[in-house]
Design a protein around this motif. Structure first.
Motif, mmCIF file in Angstrom:
data_model
loop_
_atom_site.group_PDB
_atom_site.id
_atom_site.type_symbol
_atom_site.label_atom_id
_atom_site.label_comp_id
_atom_site.label_asym_id
_atom_site.label_seq_id
_atom_site.Cartn_x
_atom_site.Cartn_y
_atom_site.Cartn_z
ATOM 1 N N SER A 13 0.845 -1.192 0.000
ATOM 2 C CA SER A 13 0.000 0.000 0.000
ATOM 3 C C SER A 13 0.882 1.245 0.000
ATOM 4 O O SER A 13 2.097 1.148 0.190
ATOM 5 N N GLY A 14 0.281 2.397 -0.181
ATOM 6 C CA GLY A 14 1.051 3.633 -0.149
ATOM 7 C C GLY A 14 0.185 4.847 0.121
ATOM 8 O O GLY A 14 -0.971 4.901 -0.301
ATOM 9 N N ILE A 15 0.747 5.794 0.871
ATOM 10 C CA ILE A 15 0.108 7.086 1.124
ATOM 11 C C ILE A 15 1.050 8.137 0.550
ATOM 12 O O ILE A 15 2.146 8.351 1.064
ATOM 13 N N HIS A 16 0.636 8.763 -0.546
ATOM 14 C CA HIS A 16 1.495 9.664 -1.309
ATOM 15 C C HIS A 16 0.926 11.082 -1.322
ATOM 16 O O HIS A 16 -0.288 11.268 -1.218
ATOM 17 N N PHE A 17 1.815 12.069 -1.496
ATOM 18 C CA PHE A 17 1.375 13.458 -1.586
ATOM 19 C C PHE A 17 2.209 14.186 -2.622
ATOM 20 O O PHE A 17 3.310 13.747 -2.988
ATOM 21 N N SER A 18 1.670 15.302 -3.091
ATOM 22 C CA SER A 18 2.437 16.211 -3.942
ATOM 23 C C SER A 18 2.006 17.627 -3.619
ATOM 24 O O SER A 18 0.871 17.876 -3.213
ATOM 25 N N VAL A 19 2.953 18.553 -3.787
ATOM 26 C CA VAL A 19 2.709 19.965 -3.513
ATOM 27 C C VAL A 19 3.565 20.789 -4.478
ATOM 28 O O VAL A 19 4.670 20.371 -4.855
ATOM 29 N N ARG A 20 3.052 21.929 -4.890
ATOM 30 C CA ARG A 20 3.805 22.817 -5.773
ATOM 31 C C ARG A 20 5.012 23.390 -5.031
ATOM 32 O O ARG A 20 4.943 23.716 -3.852
ATOM 33 N N HIS A 21 6.127 23.482 -5.757
ATOM 34 C CA HIS A 21 7.359 24.062 -5.228
ATOM 35 C C HIS A 21 7.772 25.189 -6.156
ATOM 36 O O HIS A 21 7.868 24.992 -7.370
ATOM 37 N N MET A 22 7.960 26.365 -5.586
ATOM 38 C CA MET A 22 8.363 27.561 -6.343
ATOM 39 C C MET A 22 7.372 27.864 -7.476
ATOM 40 O O MET A 22 7.759 28.364 -8.522
ATOM 41 N N VAL A 23 6.125 27.502 -7.301
ATOM 42 C CA VAL A 23 5.028 27.773 -8.229
ATOM 43 C C VAL A 23 5.109 26.918 -9.497
ATOM 44 O O VAL A 23 4.089 26.579 -10.075
ATOM 45 N N ILE A 24 6.282 26.494 -9.906
ATOM 46 C CA ILE A 24 6.455 25.889 -11.227
ATOM 47 C C ILE A 24 6.624 24.374 -11.245
ATOM 48 O O ILE A 24 6.441 23.749 -12.273
ATOM 49 N N ALA A 25 6.999 23.782 -10.128
ATOM 50 C CA ALA A 25 7.267 22.339 -10.108
ATOM 51 C C ALA A 25 6.479 21.676 -8.981
ATOM 52 O O ALA A 25 5.851 22.349 -8.168
ATOM 53 N N LYS A 26 6.519 20.357 -8.935
ATOM 54 C CA LYS A 26 5.871 19.616 -7.855
ATOM 55 C C LYS A 26 6.915 18.795 -7.108
ATOM 56 O O LYS A 26 7.809 18.215 -7.715
ATOM 57 N N VAL A 27 6.755 18.756 -5.796
ATOM 58 C CA VAL A 27 7.539 17.855 -4.954
ATOM 59 C C VAL A 27 6.597 16.732 -4.563
ATOM 60 O O VAL A 27 5.450 16.984 -4.187
ATOM 61 N N ARG A 28 7.084 15.506 -4.648
ATOM 62 C CA ARG A 28 6.279 14.338 -4.305
ATOM 63 C C ARG A 28 6.932 13.603 -3.136
ATOM 64 O O ARG A 28 8.146 13.661 -2.962
ATOM 65 N N ILE A 59 7.725 10.633 7.120
ATOM 66 C CA ILE A 59 7.632 11.343 5.844
ATOM 67 C C ILE A 59 8.912 11.140 5.044
ATOM 68 O O ILE A 59 10.015 11.130 5.590
ATOM 69 N N ASP A 60 8.763 10.949 3.736
ATOM 70 C CA ASP A 60 9.906 10.682 2.866
ATOM 71 C C ASP A 60 9.663 11.336 1.509
ATOM 72 O O ASP A 60 8.837 10.877 0.729
ATOM 73 N N SER A 61 10.401 12.419 1.253
ATOM 74 C CA SER A 61 10.305 13.087 -0.045
ATOM 75 C C SER A 61 11.527 12.795 -0.908
ATOM 76 O O SER A 61 11.663 13.345 -1.995
ATOM 77 N N GLY A 62 12.418 11.955 -0.379
ATOM 78 C CA GLY A 62 13.610 11.602 -1.137
ATOM 79 C C GLY A 62 14.791 12.524 -0.907
ATOM 80 O O GLY A 62 15.866 12.297 -1.456
ATOM 81 N N VAL A 63 14.592 13.578 -0.087
ATOM 82 C CA VAL A 63 15.677 14.518 0.206
ATOM 83 C C VAL A 63 15.745 14.688 1.722
ATOM 84 O O VAL A 63 14.827 15.262 2.322
ATOM 85 N N GLU A 64 16.813 14.189 2.332
ATOM 86 C CA GLU A 64 16.920 14.175 3.792
ATOM 87 C C GLU A 64 16.787 15.568 4.414
ATOM 88 O O GLU A 64 16.076 15.735 5.403
ATOM 89 N N LEU A 160 7.439 29.792 -1.962
ATOM 90 C CA LEU A 160 8.243 28.580 -2.101
ATOM 91 C C LEU A 160 7.394 27.308 -2.078
ATOM 92 O O LEU A 160 7.592 26.413 -2.883
ATOM 93 N N VAL A 161 6.427 27.232 -1.136
ATOM 94 C CA VAL A 161 5.635 26.014 -0.962
ATOM 95 C C VAL A 161 4.170 26.304 -1.267
ATOM 96 O O VAL A 161 3.577 27.224 -0.694
ATOM 97 N N GLY A 162 3.575 25.515 -2.135
ATOM 98 C CA GLY A 162 2.165 25.677 -2.471
ATOM 99 C C GLY A 162 1.268 25.376 -1.280
ATOM 100 O O GLY A 162 1.669 24.722 -0.314
ATOM 101 N N GLU A 163 0.031 25.846 -1.361
ATOM 102 C CA GLU A 163 -0.921 25.654 -0.262
ATOM 103 C C GLU A 163 -1.743 24.383 -0.430
ATOM 104 O O GLU A 163 -2.155 23.774 0.540
ATOM 105 N N LYS A 164 -1.982 23.965 -1.652
ATOM 106 C CA LYS A 164 -2.821 22.797 -1.928
ATOM 107 C C LYS A 164 -1.964 21.533 -1.938
ATOM 108 O O LYS A 164 -0.984 21.440 -2.684
#
Length: 182
Positions: A13-28, A59-64, A160-164
């Motif tokens: 199973s997995g619980i995943h999220f994404s959020v806009r970073h710097m308006v132009i990209a997404k961090v997952r 939490i794990d976004s792949g960047v410590e 820097l960090v999106g709200e949604k």
């Protein structure tokens, strides 16, 4: 038919999220440690329910460095708020095989009602005789509703960090074995 309990199989199973970073990209990212169960009434799905507990420190976004910041008081404050919980309050049929699962999401001791767009993907038996069911659910939340307000303005405009926050949950659950009579 009675409601049956299905325990979440966290290895599938997995619980995943994404959020806009710097308006132009997404961090997952995802959460690596959680537990929960689905109480499923196969005759009347509206009598079903779900409860999940997530360990915020997982939490794990792949960047410590980013993960450590997300664990800090600026975001999840994992020392003070070690879990996120979801407990359904209502399950409704939606179009096709879809479901609307309404429930209480609690994060940083703030509880808000959220609606998950969900679908039961199927039921099958694994090679060891365990009965499994698969579900998928999606929702989005405004992180500010849960006290996650840290941000930084960008000189080019925006923040820097999106709200949604987009959330996707993929669950494989194992049907609990009936208790043996003593």
């Amino acid at each position: 038919m009675a409601t049956t309990t299905w325990n979440i199989d966290t290895t599938h199973s997995g619980i995943h999220f994404s959020v806009r970073h710097m308006v132009i990209a997404k961090v997952r990212g995802s959460f690596r440690k959680y537990s929960g169960a689905v109480s499923l009434d196969e005759q009347d799905v509206t009598k079903s329910s779900v409860a999940v507990t997530i360990e915020t420190a997982s939490i794990d976004s792949g960047v410590e460095q980013r993960d450590n910041h997300l664990r800090s008081p600026d975001f999840f404050d994992v020392e003070k708020f070690p879990t996120i919980t979801f407990k359904s309050t209502k399950v409704e049929k939606a179009s096709g095989d879809g479901l609307k699962v309404t429930g209480h999401l609690t994060l940083r001791d703030i509880t808000r009602e959220v609606v998950l767009d969900a679908e039961q993907l199927g039921v099958g038996k694994d090679p060891w005789g365990n009965v499994k069911a698969a579900f998928e659910a999606k929702t989005s939340v405004d992180r500010r509703d849960f006290g996650l307000t840290w941000n930084q303005a960008l000189e080019t405009g925006g923040v820097l960090v999106g709200e949604k926050i987009e959330i996707t949950i993929e669950v494989q659950a194992v049907k609990a074995q009936a208790e043996q009579a003593a």
